[in-house]
Design an enzyme around this catalytic site. Structure first.
Site, PDB file in Angstrom:
ATOM      1  N   LYS A 136      33.162  62.454  55.584  1.00  0.00           N
ATOM      2  CA  LYS A 136      33.637  62.006  57.064  1.00  0.00           C
ATOM      3  C   LYS A 136      34.866  61.046  56.952  1.00  0.00           C
ATOM      4  O   LYS A 136      35.729  60.934  57.796  1.00  0.00           O
ATOM      5  CB  LYS A 136      32.743  61.634  58.057  1.00  0.00           C
ATOM      6  CG  LYS A 136      31.927  62.568  58.356  1.00  0.00           C
ATOM      7  CD  LYS A 136      30.714  62.206  59.466  1.00  0.00           C
ATOM      8  CE  LYS A 136      29.898  63.501  59.913  1.00  0.00           C
ATOM      9  NZ  LYS A 136      28.886  63.488  58.983  1.00  0.00           N
TER      10      LYS A 136
HETATM   11  C1  LIG Z   1      28.069  64.640  59.038  1.00  0.00           C
HETATM   12  C2  LIG Z   1      27.275  65.493  57.923  1.00  0.00           C
HETATM   13  C3  LIG Z   1      27.326  66.673  57.702  1.00  0.00           C
HETATM   14  C4  LIG Z   1      27.403  67.619  59.018  1.00  0.00           C
HETATM   15  O1  LIG Z   1      28.907  67.940  59.416  1.00  0.00           O
HETATM   16  P1  LIG Z   1      29.084  68.534  60.711  1.00  0.00           P
HETATM   17  O2  LIG Z   1      30.569  68.500  60.646  1.00  0.00           O
HETATM   18  O3  LIG Z   1      28.270  67.636  61.816  1.00  0.00           O
HETATM   19  O4  LIG Z   1      28.738  70.097  60.743  1.00  0.00           O
HETATM   20  C5  LIG Z   1      26.881  67.235  56.544  1.00  0.00           C
HETATM   21  N1  LIG Z   1      26.579  66.429  55.271  1.00  0.00           N
HETATM   22  C6  LIG Z   1      26.919  65.154  55.693  1.00  0.00           C
HETATM   23  C7  LIG Z   1      26.593  64.172  54.244  1.00  0.00           C
HETATM   24  C8  LIG Z   1      27.363  64.511  56.782  1.00  0.00           C
HETATM   25  O5  LIG Z   1      27.683  63.088  56.747  1.00  0.00           O
END
Ligand SMILES: *Cc1c(COP(=O)(O)O)cnc(C)c1O
Length: 463
Positions: A112
């Protein structure tokens, strides 16, 4: 390029206003009115570009020149200067058919950061150049909050409030959020689960008067800029593949929760990136797997797993896909979303279901299989997967065909989820920024799973 709502009642929005609006005013999600195409020749020209250069190329197709090129370049360079790897998102070869795209080299060790480091810079830029007040409100299953806070802490003209489910995020995630004591950060720890947090946020954003009065801005993946920033690394991953990969089908497996990351892949594919299957990897919260296999989209029982950032039943970006599945018919999307609310389910049947299955493959990975996958890759390949990435690799194993290449996205660094890793008697070394966290004092406010209490805290903080 204009942006429109998936529900058809918001149109003609510019790029910056799309960033500021977050959730569309009619309750839908904003999408580009048309998806720009990238042809094979252009793609070939992009092969030599760095991640930052690629980012600029892709964004320039979407920003309508609302941000002068020099300014955008500076924002992008600043955003990725905080990454520990000069390639930002390096592609590692695990064996002849599996590659892992490491998306965890940013400040909070999860994917993210790629989008949120940029959004932090972008919001700060919008505040400076347009004098907009930026009050960010978001819910997190752990990683969004940490990355969003890291993206905006200490920045002039921005305040951020993040809701997380009390005790239901990993220790490192909790520390990454709550050890930040900048005055522009408020952590609310809600006594409920992630879906509760997300529901409260959705309701507050749905109250347009409240949203306008307190200048609420979104950071969740309902914000189109997050989707677009993530689209960049689909291109980046594909273009990093070596010569020997040419001519082979390339599938991409994505650990998924809110459908944000995988939707970025759907967008990349629609832009013309020649990828094969998009593989949705989930954990035991497998609403998306059930949807792809049966056509039924129906939130089920919430399960707590080794991959808490994917412990999600209501995938907030799903509506974006639904919009394309329903041939860009906003009225039809609004109807289905209403049905989801009243009936608790929606279904794709016949031709629609066939299209879903042409667009995606999916696997819900059990806790047992997740741990087994971590153990196997550590033992046989000398590569330590975090539990989210392990779900991605398990789904790759289930869906990658003979002779095909699979790129699995490593969405987090294993040190972030040592709770699961330590069950396997695997000892890992912690990167210094992570070990340092436990020495710092925590700042957070615990609140009931109650919209009124959250609202009161917000008003106090945003003023
Ligand atoms: C947020 C997250 C996900 C999921 O991603 P989305 O965009 O919500 O589908 C998967 N793995 C990790 C480590 C995350 O932080």
């Amino acid at each position: 390029m204009e942006y429109i709502s998936t529900r058809g009642n918001v149109k003609g929005i510019g790029f910056i206003d799309t960033v500021l609006m977050g959730l569309a005013d009619d309750g839908g999600l904003l999408v580009p009115a048309e998806i720009p195409a990238v042809d094979a020749e252009t793609l070939e020209e992009w092969r030599s570009l760095s991640f930052q250069e690629l980012f600029l190329k892709i964004f320039s197709l979407y920003t309508n020149g609302e941000i002068p090129e020099e300014d955008l370049k500076e924002l992008v360079n600043r955003s990725y200067a905080s990454f520990r790897d000069p390639q930002v998102a390096p592609l590692r070869r695990i064996d002849d058919s599996l590659y892992v795209l490491e998306l965890f080299h940013g400040p909070t060790f999860a994917f993210k950061d790629v989008a949120l480091q940029f959004i932090g810079e972008l919001y700060s830029y919008i505040s400076r150049t347009r004098g907009e007040i930026i009050h960010i409100l978001g819910a997190t299953s752990g990683d969004t909050g940490a990355a969003a806070i890291a993206g905006v802490r200490g920045k002039e003209g921005i305040k951020i409030c993040i809701l997380h489910p009390n005790g239901k995020v990993s220790k490192v995630q909790e520390l990454q959020m709550t050890t930040v004591d900048d005055a522009n950060v408020l952590n609310l720890s809600v006594q409920g689960n992630f879906d509760d947090c997300q529901r409260i946020i959705k309701e507050l954003f749905g109250d347009l008067e409240f949203k306008a009065k307190y200048h609420l801005r979104a950071i969740n993946s309902i914000n189109f800029v997050r989707i677009l920033a993530q689209t960049v690394y689909y291109f980046h991953a594909f273009l990093q593949l070596p010569e020997e990969a040419k001519g082979r089908t390339v599938n991409i497996s994505v650990p998924s929760g809110n459908f944000g990351n995988i939707f970025s892949g759907y967008l990349a594919k629609k832009m013309g990136l020649p990828i094969g299957k998009l593989i949705i990897a989930t954990n035991e919260n497998n609403i998306l797997e059930r949807f792809v296999k049966t056509g039924e989209y129906k939130p089920g029982e919430f399960a707590q797993t080794h991959s808490p950032s994917m412990d999600i039943q209501v995938a907030s970006n799903f509506e974006r896909y639904l919009y394309y599945l329903l041939n860009e018919d906003g009225a039809a999307v609004a109807e289905r979303m209403k049905e989801l609310q009243t009936e608790g389910r929606i279904a794709a049947e016949g031709e629609e279901l066939r299209r879903v299955q042409a667009d995606f493959a999916a696997l819900g990975v059990t806790n047992g299989d997740c741990l087994e996958t971590i153990a196997k890759y550590s033992r046989e390949k000398g590569y330590l997967l975090d539990p989210h990435t392990a779900c991605g690799v398990a789904a790759y194993e289930a869906h990658n065909g003979a002779g095909e290449i699979g790129i699995t996205f490593a969405t987090a660094h294993p040190a972030k989820f040592d709770e699961a890793i330590s069950l396997l008697d695997i000892r890992q070394e912690f990167p210094a920024p992570i070990s340092a966290l436990s020495e710092l004092p925590q700042v957070q406010t615990i609140v009931d799973n109650d919209k009124a209490e959250v609202t009161a805290r917000l008003i106090e903080f945003f003023g």
